[in-house]
Design a protein around this motif. Structure first.
Motif, PDB file in Angstrom:
ATOM      1  N   SER A  41      -4.684 -35.371 -30.908  1.00 43.20           N
ATOM      2  CA  SER A  41      -4.013 -35.086 -29.647  1.00 43.20           C
ATOM      3  C   SER A  41      -4.325 -36.563 -28.639  1.00 43.20           C
ATOM      4  N   LEU A  69      -0.727 -23.833 -26.861  1.00 44.50           N
ATOM      5  CA  LEU A  69       0.476 -24.068 -26.791  1.00 44.50           C
ATOM      6  C   LEU A  69       1.078 -25.673 -27.254  1.00 44.50           C
ATOM      7  N   ARG A  73       1.158 -28.025 -30.101  1.00 43.63           N
ATOM      8  CA  ARG A  73       2.539 -28.570 -30.196  1.00 43.63           C
ATOM      9  C   ARG A  73       2.420 -30.381 -30.873  1.00 43.63           C
ATOM     10  N   MET A 133       2.393 -20.832 -35.904  1.00 43.99           N
ATOM     11  CA  MET A 133       0.753 -21.331 -35.370  1.00 43.99           C
ATOM     12  C   MET A 133       0.021 -20.737 -35.866  1.00 43.99           C
ATOM     13  N   VAL A 153      -0.637 -27.301 -35.941  1.00 41.80           N
ATOM     14  CA  VAL A 153       0.537 -26.115 -36.623  1.00 41.80           C
ATOM     15  C   VAL A 153      -0.271 -26.120 -38.275  1.00 41.80           C
ATOM     16  N   GLN A 227      12.151 -27.746 -35.751  1.00 44.66           N
ATOM     17  CA  GLN A 227      12.098 -27.951 -33.603  1.00 44.66           C
ATOM     18  C   GLN A 227      12.130 -26.903 -32.966  1.00 44.66           C
ATOM     19  N   MET A 230       8.913 -25.290 -32.910  1.00 44.76           N
ATOM     20  CA  MET A 230       7.888 -25.931 -32.406  1.00 44.76           C
ATOM     21  C   MET A 230       8.471 -25.303 -31.264  1.00 44.76           C
ATOM     22  N   ASP A 231       9.436 -24.772 -30.456  1.00 43.29           N
ATOM     23  CA  ASP A 231       9.828 -24.989 -29.167  1.00 43.29           C
ATOM     24  C   ASP A 231       9.018 -23.116 -29.025  1.00 43.29           C
ATOM     25  N   PRO A 233       7.096 -20.798 -31.046  1.00 41.82           N
ATOM     26  CA  PRO A 233       5.694 -20.974 -32.237  1.00 41.82           C
ATOM     27  C   PRO A 233       5.942 -19.098 -32.966  1.00 41.82           C
TER      28      PRO A 233
END
Length: 259
Positions: A41, A69, A73, A133, A153, A227, A230-231, A233
Motif C-alpha cells: 500500500s 475501505l 482500495r 472485497m 480486492v 470503478q 471500487m467505489d 464495494p
C-alpha cells in the motif's frame, strides 16, 4: 645466433554470430479460482521511506487500527490512463514468474533459461472482471506470527490477455502455451496462490481465441464496472460481510475518523 620468429596464421576464421530472431504470441488466460490483488500500500511505502513514529494514546483512541475501505482500495495495481480498457491490472512480471516456476516442474525446461528466453511485454497488464472485497484474518511475518486483518480486492471471474515474446528456435508458440498452461496449475498469480503452498487462488488455464467466457468477462468487467465496484464495494463472502458491517457500525458509534 639469429633470433627466431614465430609464424602467425593469417587464415583464422572470423567468429560468426547467428542472428537472433524473436516472435510474439498473445494468449488469453482465464481464472479457474478467484484472483486476490495485494500490492504494497501507499501508506506502507511512505512508512518505509519516512516512519511516522509511535502514535500517542490520544491518536490511537481517535483512529481505527485498520481502515478497511482504504486498505481495500489501495490493494490493487491501477491503470491511471482513463483510456485504458480496465482500471485494475497485474504486473507483467507475474505471468513470467509463474512460467519460470512451472519450468521447475516441467521436463525439458529450466527456470533460469525460461527467464532469459521469455519476455511478457508491457509493465502492467489489464485484468478484466468485477472486483469485490475480501477481509481475512492473517498472520504477520513477525516472530510471534501475530494475527491481523487484511482487506483486499478479489476478482471471482477474471481474464488477462498476455503478450509473450520468445526466442525462435529455442521455443515455439506451442511450447509457450503449454508452459503457461502449466503455470496456471503449479504457480498461479496474485496472493494466496498455489506456488506459496497455502492457497489455491489465482489459478488459471489457457482460453482458446474467441472463448465465449472470456468475451463475457471482458464485456462485463471493464473499466467502468471496476470503478463502480471500487467505489461501492460488495463483500465477497459472509465473513467479509460480517466484519465490514461491524466495522461500519463501530466507526459511527465511536465517532472515529477514517481516510
Amino acid at each position: 645466433m639469429a633470433p627466431t620468429t614465430r609464424a602467425t596464421s593469417s587464415s583464422t576464421a572470423p567468429i560468426e554470430i547467428p542472428e537472433i530472431t524473436t516472435d510474439t504470441v498473445e494468449v488469453a488466460i482465464i481464472g479457474r479460482t478467484p484472483l486476490i490483488l495485494n500490492r504494497i500500500s501507499e501508506k506502507a511505502r511512505h512508512e518505509f521511506t519516512l516512519p511516522s513514529g509511535r502514535k500517542t494514546a490520544a491518536e490511537k483512541a481517535s483512529t481505527p487500527k485498520h481502515d478497511l475501505l482504504a486498505e481495500f482500495r489501495a490493494s490493487p495495481y491501477m491503470l491511471i490512463d482513463p483510456e485504458a480498457p480496465t482500471l485494475l491490472a497485474i504486473p507483467a512480471a507475474a505471468p513470467k514468474k509463474a512460467m519460470m516456476t512451472a519450468a521447475l516442474e516441467v521436463p525439458g525446461a529450466r527456470k533460469a533459461q525460461i527467464g532469459r528466453l521469455v519476455t511478457v511485454l508491457g509493465e502492467y497488464l489489464p485484468v478484466y472482471g468485477v472486483p469485490k472485497m475480501i477481509v481475512s484474518i492473517v498472520r504477520d511475518a513477525d516472530m510471534n506470527r501475530t494475527p491481523n486483518v487484511r482487506a483486499r480486492v478479489i476478482i471471482p471471474r477474471w481474464t488477462v490477455i498476455v503478450p509473450i515474446r520468445f526466442l525462435v528456435g529455442a521455443l515455439n508458440p506451442a511450447s509457450i502455451v503449454r508452459l503457461l498452461n502449466a503455470a496456471g496449475t503449479v504457480s498461479g498469480i496474485g496472493d494466496w496462490r498455489a506456488e506459496k503452498g497455502a492457497g489455491d487462488y489465482g489459478s488459471f488455464e489457457i482460453a482458446m481465441p474467441g472463448d465465449p467466457e472470456v468475451e463475457a468477462i471482458i464485456a462485463e468487467g471493464g473499466r467502468a464496472a471496476q470503478q463502480a465496484a471500487m467505489d461501492e464495494p460488495q463483500p465477497y463472502d459472509p465473513e467479509t460481510s460480517d466484519i465490514l458491517s461491524w466495522f461500519t457500525r463501530e466507526i459511527q458509534r465511536r465517532g472515529l475518523s477514517t481516510s
